[in-house]
Motif scaffolding. Sequence first.
Motif, short mmCIF file in Angstrom:
data_model
loop_
_atom_site.label_atom_id
_atom_site.label_comp_id
_atom_site.label_asym_id
_atom_site.label_seq_id
_atom_site.Cartn_x
_atom_site.Cartn_y
_atom_site.Cartn_z
N PRO A 296 0.81 -1.22 0.00
CA PRO A 296 0.00 0.00 0.00
C PRO A 296 0.84 1.27 0.00
N ASP A 297 2.08 1.18 0.56
CA ASP A 297 2.92 2.37 0.57
C ASP A 297 3.74 2.52 -0.70
N GLY A 298 3.55 1.62 -1.68
CA GLY A 298 4.22 1.73 -2.98
C GLY A 298 5.47 0.92 -3.09
N ARG A 299 5.95 0.28 -2.02
CA ARG A 299 7.15 -0.53 -2.11
C ARG A 299 6.86 -1.82 -2.89
N VAL A 300 7.90 -2.30 -3.60
CA VAL A 300 7.79 -3.58 -4.31
C VAL A 300 8.03 -4.68 -3.29
N ILE A 301 7.04 -5.49 -3.04
CA ILE A 301 7.16 -6.55 -2.03
C ILE A 301 7.21 -7.93 -2.66
N GLY A 302 7.09 -7.99 -4.01
CA GLY A 302 7.14 -9.29 -4.67
C GLY A 302 6.81 -9.14 -6.15
N ALA A 303 6.49 -10.29 -6.76
CA ALA A 303 6.19 -10.28 -8.20
C ALA A 303 5.20 -11.38 -8.52
N ALA A 304 4.38 -11.13 -9.55
CA ALA A 304 3.43 -12.12 -10.08
C ALA A 304 3.87 -12.47 -11.49
N SER A 305 4.12 -13.77 -11.74
CA SER A 305 4.59 -14.23 -13.04
C SER A 305 3.58 -15.22 -13.61
N VAL A 306 3.10 -14.94 -14.83
CA VAL A 306 2.09 -15.78 -15.50
C VAL A 306 2.64 -16.13 -16.88
N GLY A 307 2.55 -17.42 -17.26
CA GLY A 307 3.08 -17.83 -18.56
C GLY A 307 2.33 -18.97 -19.19
N ILE A 308 2.57 -19.19 -20.48
CA ILE A 308 1.98 -20.29 -21.24
C ILE A 308 3.05 -20.88 -22.14
N LEU A 309 3.06 -22.18 -22.30
CA LEU A 309 4.09 -22.86 -23.08
C LEU A 309 4.04 -22.43 -24.56
N GLU A 310 5.21 -22.26 -25.13
CA GLU A 310 5.30 -21.94 -26.56
C GLU A 310 4.70 -23.06 -27.41
N SER A 311 4.78 -24.29 -26.92
CA SER A 311 4.21 -25.41 -27.66
C SER A 311 2.70 -25.28 -27.80
N GLU A 312 2.04 -24.66 -26.81
CA GLU A 312 0.61 -24.46 -26.91
C GLU A 312 0.28 -23.42 -27.98
N LEU A 313 1.13 -22.38 -28.11
CA LEU A 313 0.94 -21.40 -29.19
C LEU A 313 1.09 -22.07 -30.55
N ALA A 314 2.10 -22.93 -30.66
CA ALA A 314 2.30 -23.64 -31.93
C ALA A 314 1.12 -24.55 -32.23
N GLU A 315 0.56 -25.17 -31.17
CA GLU A 315 -0.60 -26.04 -31.38
C GLU A 315 -1.79 -25.25 -31.88
N ASP A 316 -2.00 -24.07 -31.31
CA ASP A 316 -3.10 -23.23 -31.80
C ASP A 316 -2.91 -22.89 -33.28
N LEU A 317 -1.65 -22.62 -33.68
CA LEU A 317 -1.37 -22.30 -35.08
C LEU A 317 -1.64 -23.51 -35.98
N ARG A 318 -1.23 -24.71 -35.47
CA ARG A 318 -1.45 -25.92 -36.27
C ARG A 318 -2.94 -26.20 -36.46
N GLU A 319 -3.75 -25.81 -35.51
CA GLU A 319 -5.19 -26.00 -35.66
C GLU A 319 -5.76 -25.11 -36.78
N ASP A 320 -5.11 -23.94 -37.02
CA ASP A 320 -5.59 -23.03 -38.07
C ASP A 320 -5.05 -23.39 -39.45
N VAL A 321 -3.95 -24.16 -39.47
CA VAL A 321 -3.33 -24.46 -40.76
C VAL A 321 -4.28 -25.19 -41.73
N PRO A 322 -5.02 -26.23 -41.31
CA PRO A 322 -5.91 -26.90 -42.27
C PRO A 322 -6.94 -25.97 -42.91
N VAL A 323 -7.46 -25.05 -42.12
CA VAL A 323 -8.45 -24.12 -42.67
C VAL A 323 -7.82 -23.22 -43.74
N VAL A 324 -6.61 -22.70 -43.40
CA VAL A 324 -5.92 -21.84 -44.36
C VAL A 324 -5.56 -22.61 -45.62
#
Length: 533
Positions: A144-172
């Motif tokens: 509340p006083d503005g000091r950095v007391i930690g961090a929040a890290s959120v991520g997703i695997l690059e393989s999942e991004l590639a999988e999403d792209l592969r799902e679009d390839v047949p349509v294209v």
Amino acid sequence: MRRRMPLGLQLLLLQVTIVLATVVIAGLLALTLQQRQIRDAYRQQVLSVATSVAQLPIVIDAYPTPDPSATLQPLAELIREASGMTFVVITDANGIRYSHPNPARIGELVSTDPATTLGGEVFVGTETGTLGETLRAKVPVHAPDGRVIGAASVGILESELAEDLREDVPVVVAWLGGAALLGSFGSALLARMFRRRIHGLEPDEIARLLEAREAMLHGIREGVLAVDARGQVALANDEALRLLGLDADPTGRPAREVLDPALLPLLADDRVVVDELVLAHERTLLANRTTATVGGRRIADLLTLRDRTELFTALRELDGQRSLTETLRAQAHEFSNHLHVLQGLIELGRREDAVRFIERIGGGGRLLDGAALGEVQDAAVAALLVAKAAVARERQVRVTLDADSALDTGGDDVVTVLGNLLDNAVDAVGAGGRVEVLVQQEDDGGVFVRVDDNGPGVPDADRERVFEAGVTTKAAAGRPHGRGIGLALVARIARRRGGAAVLSKSPLGGTRVIVRLGPLSVPADVDEPVAAR
């Protein structure tokens, strides 16, 4: 000899190659753009989730507690499952994990450098951690006083991004394949249509046909002129340019702008014209007209032109020479009879009668009444006058030369003009008629020609038209061979020489035609002149 690939197959292969290359390039570009859109969407998603976690009051309130993991680990897993992220990790100010998908990793130092985030900056990018290569976002957690007391890290695997792209390839690929098939089919239709438009000919065949066409068109001695359906000149060979007096190729220009008006009626309808006599400029031409069709479709009107100017001139001169020869033969026979009479008178001793007979016939033998030809020095004009007078006398027409006639040099134009005027006058008066001729050389070098006759004259209604090509009064007078060429040619020659041709009533009762070759100068004694200028 190696056989060349047909043009139609070459065109088809070339177009199919272009279509396939275009489709492949478009497909690669589409997939690249799709991959970029997927990555941008996930970047926004991981950043949004990380920012939300770092700003949750429950997360900020858990830090001062004796065991933050007890609160943060269940919360992080709940958020991870709800958002579909690979991990949601919350750390303290030293980079020690309070949450992790693998609980055994809680309490350990994060595997990637936390300095940037713990320094108060937001990081979004791809890094390799304990779960593999991931697209992640790191957002600092502030007290509340503005000091950095930690961090929040959120991520997703690059393989999942590639999988999403592969799902679009047949349509294209499906859309691009359909476009390729459609393009190939269109290419086949285009190649077929093009092949049909060139009548199935190969390039070397077209080249040979063009060479043969050029050799034929520019080598023949007839003028060839084609006018397309739009009224524009589509073709004109060298002889046509010469006969029509054209200096430049008229191809592509409207026919009405480049052709002599005498030729335009031949193109006005669909009739077939065979050997029709027309006067184009100062040339007498035989014109033929046909319609050119290809595949049942009318593509052009075709005119073929043959020059008859030289032939008609030669025939007219030959006719004059033949008439002069016949006249001289008749005069020789007449003089032979006169000599026989003189011989008989002398043998009878009747000398006084012989003298009187000689005096009586002494003035005979001249081919022209009136003034002698001594003042007409131009040999061609003098010969023409003698020949025409001889022909006229055989037709019982008297031709007289005005005593004021005098001509040093005339040239072909004077011969043509005088010949046509005398022919018309002799035809007009008939047997027992009279024709008077005056030809003079003027001071400025011009030539003045006047022909009078005592024929029926020209009707008033025709006086303004008689110098137009095709207009004739001979048919009305019972002479069906009139072509309407002579006076039209006379008018054009006069116009070219800067003069004029004038028609009026003659003092003899018939027609007077005056032609001035040179600067315009029409005598004042002409009654009601009609000029062709």
